[in-house]
Scaffold this motif. Structure first.
Motif, PDB file in Angstrom:
ATOM      1  N   GLU A  14       0.821  -1.221   0.000  1.00 44.11           N
ATOM      2  CA  GLU A  14       0.000   0.000   0.000  1.00 44.11           C
ATOM      3  C   GLU A  14       0.851   1.265   0.000  1.00 44.11           C
ATOM      4  O   GLU A  14       0.499   2.260  -0.628  1.00 44.11           O
ATOM      5  CB  GLU A  14      -0.952  -0.006   1.203  1.00 44.11           C
ATOM      6  CG  GLU A  14      -2.090  -0.991   1.077  1.00 44.11           C
ATOM      7  CD  GLU A  14      -2.941  -0.747  -0.156  1.00 44.11           C
ATOM      8  OE1 GLU A  14      -3.286   0.412  -0.452  1.00 44.11           O
ATOM      9  OE2 GLU A  14      -3.259  -1.742  -0.840  1.00 44.11           O
ATOM     10  N   GLU A  15       1.975   1.234   0.687  1.00 44.20           N
ATOM     11  CA  GLU A  15       2.858   2.407   0.746  1.00 44.20           C
ATOM     12  C   GLU A  15       3.380   2.756  -0.648  1.00 44.20           C
ATOM     13  O   GLU A  15       3.419   3.921  -1.037  1.00 44.20           O
ATOM     14  CB  GLU A  15       4.026   2.116   1.692  1.00 44.20           C
ATOM     15  CG  GLU A  15       4.995   3.276   1.839  1.00 44.20           C
ATOM     16  CD  GLU A  15       6.127   2.920   2.790  1.00 44.20           C
ATOM     17  OE1 GLU A  15       7.287   3.068   2.358  1.00 44.20           O
ATOM     18  OE2 GLU A  15       5.849   2.514   3.931  1.00 44.20           O
ATOM     19  N   ASP A  16       3.775   1.746  -1.411  1.00 42.88           N
ATOM     20  CA  ASP A  16       4.266   1.973  -2.769  1.00 42.88           C
ATOM     21  C   ASP A  16       3.146   2.435  -3.700  1.00 42.88           C
ATOM     22  O   ASP A  16       3.361   3.285  -4.566  1.00 42.88           O
ATOM     23  CB  ASP A  16       4.918   0.712  -3.324  1.00 42.88           C
ATOM     24  CG  ASP A  16       6.237   0.386  -2.638  1.00 42.88           C
ATOM     25  OD1 ASP A  16       6.825   1.301  -2.027  1.00 42.88           O
ATOM     26  OD2 ASP A  16       6.667  -0.783  -2.714  1.00 42.88           O
ATOM     27  N   LYS A  17       1.954   1.879  -3.514  1.00 44.24           N
ATOM     28  CA  LYS A  17       0.805   2.319  -4.309  1.00 44.24           C
ATOM     29  C   LYS A  17       0.510   3.792  -4.054  1.00 44.24           C
ATOM     30  O   LYS A  17       0.251   4.547  -4.992  1.00 44.24           O
ATOM     31  CB  LYS A  17      -0.437   1.488  -3.980  1.00 44.24           C
ATOM     32  CG  LYS A  17      -0.435   0.107  -4.540  1.00 44.24           C
ATOM     33  CD  LYS A  17      -1.738  -0.595  -4.191  1.00 44.24           C
ATOM     34  CE  LYS A  17      -1.722  -2.044  -4.569  1.00 44.24           C
ATOM     35  NZ  LYS A  17      -2.958  -2.723  -4.189  1.00 44.24           N
ATOM     36  N   ALA A  18       0.560   4.189  -2.787  1.00 47.45           N
ATOM     37  CA  ALA A  18       0.307   5.593  -2.437  1.00 47.45           C
ATOM     38  C   ALA A  18       1.374   6.489  -3.039  1.00 47.45           C
ATOM     39  O   ALA A  18       1.078   7.581  -3.553  1.00 47.45           O
ATOM     40  CB  ALA A  18       0.261   5.758  -0.925  1.00 47.45           C
ATOM     41  N   ARG A  19       2.625   6.036  -3.005  1.00 48.17           N
ATOM     42  CA  ARG A  19       3.719   6.825  -3.579  1.00 48.17           C
ATOM     43  C   ARG A  19       3.558   6.964  -5.087  1.00 48.17           C
ATOM     44  O   ARG A  19       3.741   8.045  -5.650  1.00 48.17           O
ATOM     45  CB  ARG A  19       5.056   6.161  -3.251  1.00 48.17           C
ATOM     46  CG  ARG A  19       6.235   7.053  -3.591  1.00 48.17           C
ATOM     47  CD  ARG A  19       7.581   6.477  -3.187  1.00 48.17           C
ATOM     48  NE  ARG A  19       7.583   5.975  -1.833  1.00 48.17           N
ATOM     49  CZ  ARG A  19       8.058   4.772  -1.478  1.00 48.17           C
ATOM     50  NH1 ARG A  19       8.561   3.961  -2.385  1.00 48.17           N
ATOM     51  NH2 ARG A  19       8.042   4.385  -0.228  1.00 48.17           N
ATOM     52  N   MET A  20       3.181   5.877  -5.761  1.00 48.06           N
ATOM     53  CA  MET A  20       2.957   5.928  -7.208  1.00 48.06           C
ATOM     54  C   MET A  20       1.768   6.827  -7.550  1.00 48.06           C
ATOM     55  O   MET A  20       1.819   7.594  -8.506  1.00 48.06           O
ATOM     56  CB  MET A  20       2.721   4.523  -7.762  1.00 48.06           C
ATOM     57  CG  MET A  20       3.975   3.668  -7.810  1.00 48.06           C
ATOM     58  SD  MET A  20       5.260   4.350  -8.865  1.00 48.06           S
ATOM     59  CE  MET A  20       4.510   4.172 -10.454  1.00 48.06           C
ATOM     60  N   SER A  21       0.713   6.730  -6.765  1.00 49.29           N
ATOM     61  CA  SER A  21      -0.457   7.577  -6.984  1.00 49.29           C
ATOM     62  C   SER A  21      -0.097   9.048  -6.847  1.00 49.29           C
ATOM     63  O   SER A  21      -0.501   9.884  -7.657  1.00 49.29           O
ATOM     64  CB  SER A  21      -1.553   7.202  -5.988  1.00 49.29           C
ATOM     65  OG  SER A  21      -2.653   8.046  -6.131  1.00 49.29           O
ATOM     66  N   SER A  22       0.688   9.357  -5.836  1.00 47.73           N
ATOM     67  CA  SER A  22       1.132  10.740  -5.626  1.00 47.73           C
ATOM     68  C   SER A  22       2.002  11.212  -6.787  1.00 47.73           C
ATOM     69  O   SER A  22       1.871  12.348  -7.260  1.00 47.73           O
ATOM     70  CB  SER A  22       1.902  10.834  -4.307  1.00 47.73           C
ATOM     71  OG  SER A  22       2.428  12.113  -4.138  1.00 47.73           O
ATOM     72  N   MET A  23       2.869  10.348  -7.262  1.00 44.89           N
ATOM     73  CA  MET A  23       3.754  10.701  -8.371  1.00 44.89           C
ATOM     74  C   MET A  23       2.940  10.945  -9.648  1.00 44.89           C
ATOM     75  O   MET A  23       3.200  11.901 -10.386  1.00 44.89           O
ATOM     76  CB  MET A  23       4.770   9.586  -8.607  1.00 44.89           C
ATOM     77  CG  MET A  23       5.862   9.945  -9.581  1.00 44.89           C
ATOM     78  SD  MET A  23       7.045   8.610  -9.875  1.00 44.89           S
ATOM     79  CE  MET A  23       7.583   8.223  -8.233  1.00 44.89           C
ATOM     80  N   HIS A  26       1.189  14.244  -9.410  1.00 48.29           N
ATOM     81  CA  HIS A  26       2.162  15.330  -9.611  1.00 48.29           C
ATOM     82  C   HIS A  26       2.464  15.509 -11.103  1.00 48.29           C
ATOM     83  O   HIS A  26       2.499  16.639 -11.605  1.00 48.29           O
ATOM     84  CB  HIS A  26       3.444  15.026  -8.837  1.00 48.29           C
ATOM     85  CG  HIS A  26       4.546  16.001  -9.090  1.00 48.29           C
ATOM     86  ND1 HIS A  26       4.550  17.258  -8.537  1.00 48.29           N
ATOM     87  CD2 HIS A  26       5.657  15.913  -9.857  1.00 48.29           C
ATOM     88  CE1 HIS A  26       5.633  17.904  -8.958  1.00 48.29           C
ATOM     89  NE2 HIS A  26       6.315  17.103  -9.756  1.00 48.29           N
TER      90      HIS A  26
END
Length: 93
Positions: A14-23, A26
């Protein structure tokens, strides 16, 4: 953001999914700002040629409105065509 964009990330934490979603968010914001800046620069350079007044003259204002409308219609058409080609490629796989 479209939920389908993250469909290929099913196996990630989930942490990586959130980071990808944020990227992705952006990058979409950056692309939107680039398109807006390109529109402003192009229409200004094409339409405004007289700096004797604080406000735009009527013909300059009309030119800017037409330029912006044309640019946005073109961008929409390119986006629709891209979506058509993308869906055709997806159905061929």
């Amino acid at each position: 953001m479209d939920k389908n964009m993250l469909a290929g990330l099913e196996g990630l934490p989930e942490e990586d999914k959130a980071r990808m979603s944020s990227m992705i968010d952006h990058l979409q914001l950056r692309d939107s700002l680039r398109m807006y800046n390109s529109l402003v620069e192009r229409c200004f350079n094409d339409c405004v040629d007289n700096f004797t007044r604080k406000a735009l003259q009527k013909q300059e204002e009309t030119c800017v409105m037409r330029c912006a409308e044309k640019f946005l219609k073109h961008s929409m058409r390119v986006g629709l065509r891209f979506a058509e080609l993308n869906s055709q490629a997806a159905t061929q796989d």
